[in-house]
Motif scaffolding. Sequence first.
Motif, short mmCIF file in Angstrom:
data_model
loop_
_atom_site.label_atom_id
_atom_site.label_comp_id
_atom_site.label_asym_id
_atom_site.label_seq_id
_atom_site.Cartn_x
_atom_site.Cartn_y
_atom_site.Cartn_z
N GLY A 366 -1.94 1.08 -4.88
CA GLY A 366 -2.04 0.89 -3.44
C GLY A 366 -1.63 -0.47 -2.92
N GLY A 367 -1.66 -1.49 -3.75
CA GLY A 367 -1.34 -2.83 -3.28
C GLY A 367 0.09 -2.95 -2.76
N ASP A 368 1.03 -2.28 -3.40
CA ASP A 368 2.42 -2.36 -2.96
C ASP A 368 2.61 -1.73 -1.58
OD1 ASP A 368 3.47 -3.64 -5.26
OD2 ASP A 368 3.39 -1.75 -6.34
N GLU A 369 1.91 -0.62 -1.33
CA GLU A 369 2.04 0.07 -0.05
C GLU A 369 1.35 -0.68 1.08
OE1 GLU A 369 2.86 2.91 -3.24
OE2 GLU A 369 1.22 1.50 -2.90
N LEU A 370 0.33 -1.45 0.77
CA LEU A 370 -0.39 -2.20 1.80
C LEU A 370 0.33 -3.49 2.18
CD1 LEU A 370 -2.78 -0.26 1.31
CD2 LEU A 370 -4.28 -2.27 1.30
N PHE A 371 0.80 -4.20 1.17
CA PHE A 371 1.27 -5.56 1.41
C PHE A 371 2.76 -5.76 1.16
CE2 PHE A 371 -3.29 -5.99 0.49
CZ PHE A 371 -3.68 -6.68 1.64
N GLY A 372 3.51 -4.69 0.89
CA GLY A 372 4.95 -4.81 0.77
C GLY A 372 5.41 -5.26 -0.59
N GLY A 373 5.20 -4.44 -1.62
CA GLY A 373 5.51 -4.85 -2.97
C GLY A 373 6.73 -4.21 -3.60
N TYR A 374 7.36 -3.24 -2.90
CA TYR A 374 8.51 -2.57 -3.49
C TYR A 374 9.82 -3.22 -3.04
CZ TYR A 374 5.30 1.24 -4.66
OH TYR A 374 4.27 1.99 -5.17
N GLN A 471 7.88 -0.02 16.12
CA GLN A 471 9.33 -0.12 15.96
C GLN A 471 9.72 -1.18 14.94
OE1 GLN A 471 11.50 2.10 17.30
NE2 GLN A 471 9.56 3.04 17.92
N ASP A 472 8.76 -1.95 14.44
CA ASP A 472 9.06 -2.94 13.41
C ASP A 472 9.47 -2.23 12.12
OD1 ASP A 472 8.01 -4.59 10.91
OD2 ASP A 472 8.50 -6.02 12.49
N PRO A 473 10.65 -2.52 11.59
CA PRO A 473 11.15 -1.76 10.44
C PRO A 473 10.21 -1.79 9.23
CG PRO A 473 12.93 -3.01 11.42
CD PRO A 473 11.68 -3.47 12.09
N LEU A 474 9.68 -2.96 8.89
CA LEU A 474 8.80 -3.04 7.72
C LEU A 474 7.50 -2.30 7.97
CD1 LEU A 474 8.08 -4.02 4.91
CD2 LEU A 474 7.31 -6.19 5.92
N GLN A 475 6.92 -2.49 9.15
CA GLN A 475 5.67 -1.78 9.46
C GLN A 475 5.88 -0.28 9.44
OE1 GLN A 475 3.34 -3.82 9.05
NE2 GLN A 475 2.60 -4.71 10.96
N ARG A 476 7.04 0.18 9.88
CA ARG A 476 7.34 1.61 9.85
C ARG A 476 7.41 2.12 8.41
NH1 ARG A 476 9.06 4.24 14.21
NH2 ARG A 476 10.44 5.66 13.08
N MET A 477 8.08 1.35 7.55
CA MET A 477 8.17 1.75 6.14
C MET A 477 6.79 1.87 5.51
SD MET A 477 11.54 -0.22 4.61
CE MET A 477 11.39 -1.80 5.42
N LEU A 478 5.94 0.89 5.76
CA LEU A 478 4.59 0.91 5.19
C LEU A 478 3.78 2.08 5.74
CD1 LEU A 478 3.89 -2.93 5.38
CD2 LEU A 478 4.36 -1.62 3.31
#
Length: 641
Positions: A366-374, A471-478
Amino acid sequence: MCGIHGIIQLDGQRVEASTLSAMGDVTRHRGPDDEGLHVDGDCGIAMRRLSIIDLAGGHQPLSNADGTLWLVCNGEIYNYRELRAELQAQGAVFKTGSDCEVLLHLYERCGDEFVHRLNGMFDFALWDARRRRLLIGRDRIGVKPLYVMQDARRLAFATEAKALLALPGVRAELDPGVVASYLHLGYVAAPGCIFKGVRKLPPATLLSVEDGKVREWRYWRLPTRVEQGVSEQEWIARVRARLEESVRMQMVSDVPIGAFLSGGVDSSAVVGYMARHSSQPIRTYAIGFEGGAAEALYNELPYAQRVARLFGTTHREILVKPDVVSLLPKLLWHMDEPLADTAFITTYLVSEFARQDVKVILSGVGGDELFGGYRRYLGGHYAERLRKWPHWMRRGAAYAARHLPSDRHSGALNALRLAKGFLASAELSDDERYRSYLQVMGRDVVDELMLQPSTQAEDALSLAMAGAGTQDPLQRMLAVDAETQLPDDLLLLTDKMSMAVSLECRVPLLDHELVELAASMPAAIKVRDGRLKHVMKEALGELLPSDILDRKKRGFGTPMGAWLKGELAPLLDRLLAPQVVAARGLFRQPAIDRLVADHKASRIDGTDALLALMNLEVWSRIYLDGREPSDVADELKSHVR
């Protein structure tokens, strides 16, 4: 921790206890310690129990003082002690020391709103005898699965889909409508299910049956409002405090407890905070692969050993050369549904290993999905750089990329694979570029494969993107990951593979308060200047050394792609042979032959696509053909030999 199941008859007929027992027999692995059921006319609920808290007194179903409320619950309520003290102060009298009993007393006082008070992973069924009402529900993040089957006569539910196949008159049938989506993503997204007539209850969802009417609603969603005006240091302090508290809360247990340890940021953080809150050395477990260069890429044991020494854990590790041919049928029976993520094999093997010592394990999922690990979260970052190139240069790079070799099991070829995927998608919109990173097969490839075209208007990714709320691209991905891949792939396989060996797996990084904290954080602080998990790494700077915080990420899978070119090539050829494909009547053989040839020649990395097809065939032999997993394994082993 257990498996739950039950039936409510919509036609008023009485539920037979023998039917509930038969459903429980199928999921005995989820609860080898105890079983129980309660039948009240047209409704029956039941469970299989793995005893974790209140070993002697936590038998389920649980009931209130006058026997008008009955409950079965799978999972753990981590804040039950605080809730219990509060309820007792209000006059509640508890019969047991079970964490799950707080649900009954909260429901008596708050009705359906009680679910908002829970911090935990769970699915539950609550029978309100006064109202003749059944209420079932699932935790916010979707750590625990729940399947539902409904027809004109009854509604039935179970933690595992296979338990529903024990119902009278039910047989396993493939739902052809989800096959295209499964091939596209490599898993079946909720509410879909591979079994016709069965669906998954989505995360954070309640379902009630009262007066013959079925109602379903979502009680929680990922927050979309970003909190502005908070300094980076304040975010770091908040993340650090909530991470530690999440781990501390999830260490509650009356049986031995341990942790998976890969030596990555997430598992190392969990172990580090566990060590702070334990008077005894933490038991840690790691897995590596025997073999050559491809296996070595997946061997993280030196990093795990480094962290184990740092925190003085009682560390055990295992080197494996999996007998994949024997494992696949067995594990796909446990999974209920096919998937293309090789992490289910690794998760099963390390769970089986840890179960020798403990009944509860903590994981860093879960850490990658929360804080952007991929790495895929950097797509926008590098796309901005690429847009500075002249148009003719970008077109030339995209064209050249299509001809690059690709193989994730070689260091150099894996780098080319990543470059190929990025360059080929750089000119797409943010959403479509992200889809290209997530997909196992492109929709055009799926269309070429399928004999019958897909009739599904919108797929799970499109729906998740439409509901992302930002609409923020990173927030959308998460947000999309939290709605799709996290519950329907990673958490599903984690639950099924750990419970296959009667091991309870907890995921403290998916504590819902930590999830809400991460969602409210600006994207720029999660991934900064190309540094993944920036804020999380800064928060952990006082706990973990830099060589662990900034080490190269490695997936928790297997070198399956290399095996399919070598020792498992006969298995691949057998499962996707023309006569086999023709007998199923789902796919076009020329499209399959191209996939196989392109993978073997390293023109593409087709690992996930081929595994999706292979696992669907193995799953079909077990569930559609009605064969035992051991029988399927013996047949496949004879062909491989």
